[in-house]
Design an enzyme around this catalytic site. Structure first.
Site, PDB file in Angstrom:
ATOM      1  N   THR A  37       0.833  -1.202   0.000  1.00 22.94           N
ATOM      2  CA  THR A  37       0.000   0.000   0.000  1.00 22.94           C
ATOM      3  C   THR A  37       0.867   1.250   0.000  1.00 22.94           C
ATOM      4  O   THR A  37       0.615   2.204  -0.747  1.00 22.94           O
ATOM      5  CB  THR A  37      -0.914   0.004   1.244  1.00 22.94           C
ATOM      6  OG1 THR A  37      -1.814  -1.097   1.137  1.00 22.94           O
ATOM      7  CG2 THR A  37      -1.696   1.301   1.353  1.00 22.94           C
ATOM      8  N   LYS A  47       2.259  11.538  -1.687  1.00 19.53           N
ATOM      9  CA  LYS A  47       3.252  12.611  -1.534  1.00 19.53           C
ATOM     10  C   LYS A  47       3.643  13.203  -2.882  1.00 19.53           C
ATOM     11  O   LYS A  47       3.930  14.398  -2.989  1.00 19.53           O
ATOM     12  CB  LYS A  47       4.490  12.111  -0.790  1.00 19.53           C
ATOM     13  CG  LYS A  47       4.505  12.489   0.663  1.00 19.53           C
ATOM     14  CD  LYS A  47       3.671  11.603   1.570  1.00 19.53           C
ATOM     15  CE  LYS A  47       2.214  11.952   1.682  1.00 19.53           C
ATOM     16  NZ  LYS A  47       1.457  10.913   2.409  1.00 19.53           N
ATOM     17  N   GLU A 200     -17.351  14.178   9.023  1.00 19.58           N
ATOM     18  CA  GLU A 200     -16.701  13.373  10.054  1.00 19.58           C
ATOM     19  C   GLU A 200     -17.693  13.067  11.169  1.00 19.58           C
ATOM     20  O   GLU A 200     -18.378  13.963  11.652  1.00 19.58           O
ATOM     21  CB  GLU A 200     -15.474  14.139  10.591  1.00 19.58           C
ATOM     22  CG  GLU A 200     -14.831  13.570  11.843  1.00 19.58           C
ATOM     23  CD  GLU A 200     -14.327  12.150  11.677  1.00 19.58           C
ATOM     24  OE1 GLU A 200     -13.564  11.880  10.735  1.00 19.58           O
ATOM     25  OE2 GLU A 200     -14.705  11.284  12.491  1.00 19.58           O
ATOM     26  N   HIS A 437      20.496  29.310  13.289  1.00 13.28           N
ATOM     27  CA  HIS A 437      19.630  30.396  12.826  1.00 13.28           C
ATOM     28  C   HIS A 437      20.012  30.745  11.389  1.00 13.28           C
ATOM     29  O   HIS A 437      21.189  30.758  11.071  1.00 13.28           O
ATOM     30  CB  HIS A 437      19.832  31.620  13.716  1.00 13.28           C
ATOM     31  CG  HIS A 437      19.014  32.798  13.283  1.00 13.28           C
ATOM     32  ND1 HIS A 437      17.654  32.852  13.471  1.00 13.28           N
ATOM     33  CD2 HIS A 437      19.372  33.943  12.644  1.00 13.28           C
ATOM     34  CE1 HIS A 437      17.220  34.006  12.977  1.00 13.28           C
ATOM     35  NE2 HIS A 437      18.233  34.673  12.459  1.00 13.28           N
TER      36      HIS A 437
END
Lengths: 462, 127
Positions: A37, A47, A200, A437
């Site tokens: 799957t 994706k 839902e 950073h």
């Protein structure tokens, strides 16, 4: 040692490779395509579709980045699907090549256990083949659960397997079920241009996630004009020639061109010979195993979706490794304490460990640290400021209990939290580490610091 | 700067009353404090709101903040233009940036609101 692995999804193929590395002679039986799957219908194809949807979303707001484009944008669904299929095909080739390099034989067909040492393979051409096995690993996975009231027809009532292979984009979609699959498809279909309504039965979307994270996701759905109807039970579905009508709670009616049903998964346990061997099963039909992935029948192991539980590809793979080791005589046990997971909505969700409601329910004293995505310079530079970092730590020991992130790259960012949980460190230790950073990871440092109310980039709390 | 003909709630909302109807929005001070507004979670028509409670939420590049209902009543109209262009609130908080029209439950409630000069004093005191 002869090992037969039934199924080649992320549970089965990883088990096969691990066992081969450990010296076993491995045969994998697969009735469809390697990858299961995850590779053929789930993780990877969705994706790929999401990447196309995101590219479109980014293109739509190029002007925000100071880029002017002339001409129109259009989603070309066949081209998007072709790109997706190519990606899947490449991954399939990769697994086949790995099998080859480890001398794993791949047999196409449906396997069933005649006894604990014999596997019968029914080949597609109608012939049967018998395999002798010292050990067997069952990794047959799951499939989209069908509601008896409205079975999938592949035309108007779709499963997620149908939805990853849409040939044209319908104008409107009703998605039944606001779980992970339903929400991921909602963002894809909406971005590509469909009107999307999610229905839902439970009071909120992505029920398994932290409530605060789910609330932000619901707001992002709303921002994209995806309609979410919660606490609504579907009581009827009727198809007409051009549309589908969904009835909620017996009276409210909605109509759309197509319906996607994403209400859970059913375990692939049929025609495996489980009954005749007496392999013990749980209340939902899942195969029962112990921490070594052993079933109730000696020499037979089971891993992945078919044993129920979390139904995550990476959990299946780890179970596959544990089963392979035990099958090869190396004692191993599964450890589910730290399982990071991603939901690939827009923005993404990454989570690991306890949700706040779980900490509450278990009566654990806890404190919460939060930091908004919009507090990060990097998020502003990227133009993606929606989201939140949330860390739950033990109120007395300061040990991190759960990390929840919604925002860009959350599914990658979550692994710092997973490592913190695995290593058993405190929120202060996490906050004390220098974070580069400008990065999104700074949000984890700030949220960890916020547990003491001393995040540098948050105003003083009253 | 704050129009004289409006009434103000201490949570930085304004109302313009016409008969039983009150058009409302957030004040110039509020939009300035929020910074660039990127999203407003608009209330739905027909819902009932209570004065002093959250009726909507605004997100800016800096923060997200609730919009407090200045009066109790039923929302009869919503500025749908804000859905796609919430920055209108920054540009014209007392005009095109109106958020909703509320049909007032009890006009007496209006007496609890401030006039422009009281509101300005309120801002000064809370700076």
């Amino acid at each position: 040692m002869n090992l037969v692995v039934i199924g080649s999804g992320p549970g089965g193929y990883v088990a096969a490779l691990k066992a081969a590395q450990l010296g076993a002679a491995v045969t994998v039986v697969e009735r469809e395509e390697v990858g299961g799957t995850c590779l053929n219908w789930g993780c990877i194809p969705t994706k790929a579709l999401i990447a196309s949807a995101e590219a479109l979303a980014q293109a739509r707001r190029l002007a925000d980045f100071g880029i002017n484009v002339n001409g129109s944008l259009a989603a070309d669904l066949p081209a998007i699907m072709e790109r997706k299929n190519k990606i899947v095909a490449t991954q399939i080739k990769g697994i086949r090549a790995l099998f080859k390099s480890w001398n794993i034989s791949l047999l196409s067909g449906h396997a069933s256990l005649l006894d604990s040492k014999t596997v019968e393979v029914s080949r597609s051409e109608g012939t049967q083949e018998l395999l002798r096995a010292d050990r067997v690993i069952i990794a047959t996975g799951s499939r989209p659960a069908e509601l008896p009231m409205f079975p999938f027809d592949g035309a108007k009532i779709l499963s997620s397997n149908d939805a990853v292979n849409l040939s044209e984009l319908p104008a409107s979609f009703i998605i039944i079920g606001a779980g992970v699959i339903g929400c991921e498809f909602a963002f894809i279909l909406r971005e590509l241009g469909a009107d999307v309504t999610i229905v839902e039965a439970m009071p909120r979307a992505v029920l398994s996630e932290d409530a605060e994270i789910a609330e932000i996701l619901e707001k992002e759905l709303k921002k994209r004009k995806i309609k979410l109807i919660t606490s609504a039970k579907v009581t009827g579905v009727a198809t007409t020639e051009s549309s589908v009508e969904v009835v909620l709670d017996g009276d409210r009616k909605l109509a759309a061109e197509k319906v996607l049903v994403s209400v859970g998964r059913s375990y692939n346990t049929e025609h495996l010979g489980l009954e005749s061997l007496g392999i013990a099963r749980g209340p939902r039909g899942e195969i029962l195993v112990n921490e070594k992935m052993e079933t109730s029948v000696s020499g037979i192991y089971a891993v992945g979706d078919v044993i129920g539980g979390m139904l995550l590809a990476h959990v299946a793979s780890k179970e596959g490794i544990v089963a392979a080791k035990n099958a090869c005589g190396i004692s191993a046990a599964i450890d589910y304490r730290v399982v990071p997971a991603g939901i690939f909505t827009a923005p993404e969700i990454g989570s690991v460990g306890l949700r706040e409601h779980q900490a509450q329910k278990q009566g654990i004293p806890y404190t919460v640290g939060r930091f908004p995505m919009r507090g990060l310079g990097k998020a502003h530079a990227m133009g993606e400021i929606a989201g939140l970092f949330k860390i739950i730590a033990h109120a007395e020991t300061d040990h991190i209990l759960g990390v929840h992130i919604i925002g860009p790259h959350a599914s990658d960012l979550i692994h710092e939290g997973a490592l913190a949980l695995q290593a058993g460190i405190t929120a202060q230790a996490l906050a004390a580490m220098i974070h580069a950073h400008p990065t999104l990871s700074e949000g984890i440092m700030e949220a960890a610091e916020d547990i003491r109310g001393t995040a540098i980039h948050l105003p003083k709390k009253n | 700067m704050n129009p004289e003909d409006l009434k103000y709630h201490k949570e930085h909302a304004w109302v313009r009353v016409s008969g039983k109807k009150a058009t409302m929005g957030i004040t110039d001070y509020a939009q300035e404090a929020l910074g660039d507004i990127v999203y407003i979670d608009l209330p739905e028509s027909d819902i009932h709101v209570e004065a002093g409670t959250e009726m909507s939420e605004i997100e800016s590049t800096k923060t997200s903040s609730p919009v407090i209902a200045p009066v109790s009543g039923t929302i009869v109209s919503v500025n749908e233009k804000l859905a796609d262009n919430p920055e209108i609130i920054n540009d014209d908080p007392y005009g095109k940036g109106w958020i909703a029209v509320i049909e007032i439950d009890d006009p007496a409630e209006l007496d609890e609101l401030m006039d422009a000069s009281d509101y300005e004093q309120h801002i000064e005191e809370n700076k």
